[in-house]
Design a protein around this motif. Structure first.
Motif, PDB file in Angstrom:
ATOM      1  N   LEU A  39       0.865  -1.106  -0.063  1.00  0.00           N
ATOM      2  CA  LEU A  39      -0.084  -0.183   0.100  1.00  0.00           C
ATOM      3  C   LEU A  39       0.841   1.417   0.007  1.00  0.00           C
ATOM      4  O   LEU A  39       0.806   2.270  -0.626  1.00  0.00           O
ATOM      5  CB  LEU A  39      -0.955   0.006   1.271  1.00  0.00           C
ATOM      6  N   SER A  40       2.022   1.052   0.702  1.00  0.00           N
ATOM      7  CA  SER A  40       2.526   2.382   0.912  1.00  0.00           C
ATOM      8  C   SER A  40       3.491   2.635  -0.208  1.00  0.00           C
ATOM      9  O   SER A  40       3.404   3.844  -0.978  1.00  0.00           O
ATOM     10  CB  SER A  40       3.994   2.254   2.009  1.00  0.00           C
ATOM     11  N   VAL A  41       4.088   1.679  -0.922  1.00  0.00           N
ATOM     12  CA  VAL A  41       4.781   1.753  -2.285  1.00  0.00           C
ATOM     13  C   VAL A  41       3.849   2.195  -3.332  1.00  0.00           C
ATOM     14  O   VAL A  41       3.891   3.016  -4.106  1.00  0.00           O
ATOM     15  CB  VAL A  41       5.257   0.183  -2.405  1.00  0.00           C
ATOM     16  N   ASN A  42       2.442   1.785  -3.275  1.00  0.00           N
ATOM     17  CA  ASN A  42       1.499   2.241  -4.477  1.00  0.00           C
ATOM     18  C   ASN A  42       1.371   3.695  -4.518  1.00  0.00           C
ATOM     19  O   ASN A  42       1.235   4.472  -5.208  1.00  0.00           O
ATOM     20  CB  ASN A  42       0.400   1.533  -4.475  1.00  0.00           C
ATOM     21  N   ILE A  43       1.174   4.340  -2.917  1.00  0.00           N
ATOM     22  CA  ILE A  43       0.666   5.623  -2.905  1.00  0.00           C
ATOM     23  C   ILE A  43       1.794   6.455  -2.999  1.00  0.00           C
ATOM     24  O   ILE A  43       1.783   7.636  -3.883  1.00  0.00           O
ATOM     25  CB  ILE A  43       0.147   5.839  -1.287  1.00  0.00           C
ATOM     26  N   ILE A  44       3.008   5.994  -2.662  1.00  0.00           N
ATOM     27  CA  ILE A  44       4.301   6.871  -2.925  1.00  0.00           C
ATOM     28  C   ILE A  44       4.656   7.027  -4.227  1.00  0.00           C
ATOM     29  O   ILE A  44       4.871   7.865  -4.799  1.00  0.00           O
ATOM     30  CB  ILE A  44       5.548   6.147  -2.141  1.00  0.00           C
ATOM     31  N   GLY A  45       4.388   6.011  -5.115  1.00  0.00           N
ATOM     32  CA  GLY A  45       4.647   5.769  -6.544  1.00  0.00           C
ATOM     33  C   GLY A  45       3.754   6.548  -7.273  1.00  0.00           C
ATOM     34  O   GLY A  45       4.172   7.345  -8.126  1.00  0.00           O
ATOM     35  N   SER A  46       2.579   6.712  -6.753  1.00  0.00           N
ATOM     36  CA  SER A  46       1.520   7.411  -7.432  1.00  0.00           C
ATOM     37  C   SER A  46       1.700   8.963  -7.155  1.00  0.00           C
ATOM     38  O   SER A  46       1.713   9.729  -8.157  1.00  0.00           O
ATOM     39  CB  SER A  46       0.076   7.041  -6.994  1.00  0.00           C
ATOM     40  N   PHE A  47       2.222   9.295  -6.167  1.00  0.00           N
ATOM     41  CA  PHE A  47       2.664  10.690  -5.773  1.00  0.00           C
ATOM     42  C   PHE A  47       3.865  11.076  -6.558  1.00  0.00           C
ATOM     43  O   PHE A  47       3.769  12.033  -7.113  1.00  0.00           O
ATOM     44  CB  PHE A  47       2.818  10.847  -4.166  1.00  0.00           C
ATOM     45  N   LEU A  48       4.691  10.278  -6.552  1.00  0.00           N
ATOM     46  CA  LEU A  48       5.784  10.559  -7.314  1.00  0.00           C
ATOM     47  C   LEU A  48       5.714  10.676  -8.841  1.00  0.00           C
ATOM     48  O   LEU A  48       6.290  11.628  -9.531  1.00  0.00           O
ATOM     49  CB  LEU A  48       7.093   9.528  -7.021  1.00  0.00           C
TER      50      LEU A  48
END
Length: 125
Positions: A39-48
């Motif tokens: 979940l964290s990777v998906n949200i961070i990646g989307s933000f980036l």
């Protein structure tokens, strides 16, 4: 073409390694079975990918090479969910609501079906 492949490959390596480290961190330090790392990777990646795409669209702040390094390479290696989210956002931004709903729904549903069929295939073999 070879230069672009190398740029994406280097970014992908860095993104994949980062994903592994973040997921490992959550696996070690979280006592929960909830997939906090993913979940964290998906949200961070989307933000980036939003940041990098926004910078790229703003003008001459990012060369095409850096754009593919960050969006396709780094974010793509970090999580393909970021690419999915960016594509869905672009459809919404273009007011392509039916295409957005179709793309989002099919991606989620067919992704689940594909995982099921892959697992079923291995059970049968």
């Amino acid at each position: 073409m070879v230069k672009s492949i190398l740029i994406v490959g280097i970014g992908g390596f860095l993104g994949s390694a980062s994903r592994f480290l973040i997921s490992l961190y959550f696996q070690i330090y979280s006592a929960s079975v909830f997939p906090w790392g993913t979940l964290s990777v998906n949200i961070i990646g989307s933000f980036l990918i939003g940041i990098f795409s926004g910078i790229s669209e703003k003008g001459n702040f990012m060369s095409p090479e850096w754009h593919i390094f960050f969006t396709l390479g780094l974010c793509g290696g970090f999580t393909t969910f970021s690419s999915f989210s960016n594509d869905a956002f672009l459809l919404l931004q273009s007011k392509e609501f039916l295409r957005f709903a179709t793309y989002s729904g099919l991606s989620f549903f067919l992704g689940l079906v594909a995982v099921y069929l892959g697992r079923l295939t291995i059970k049968i073999i």
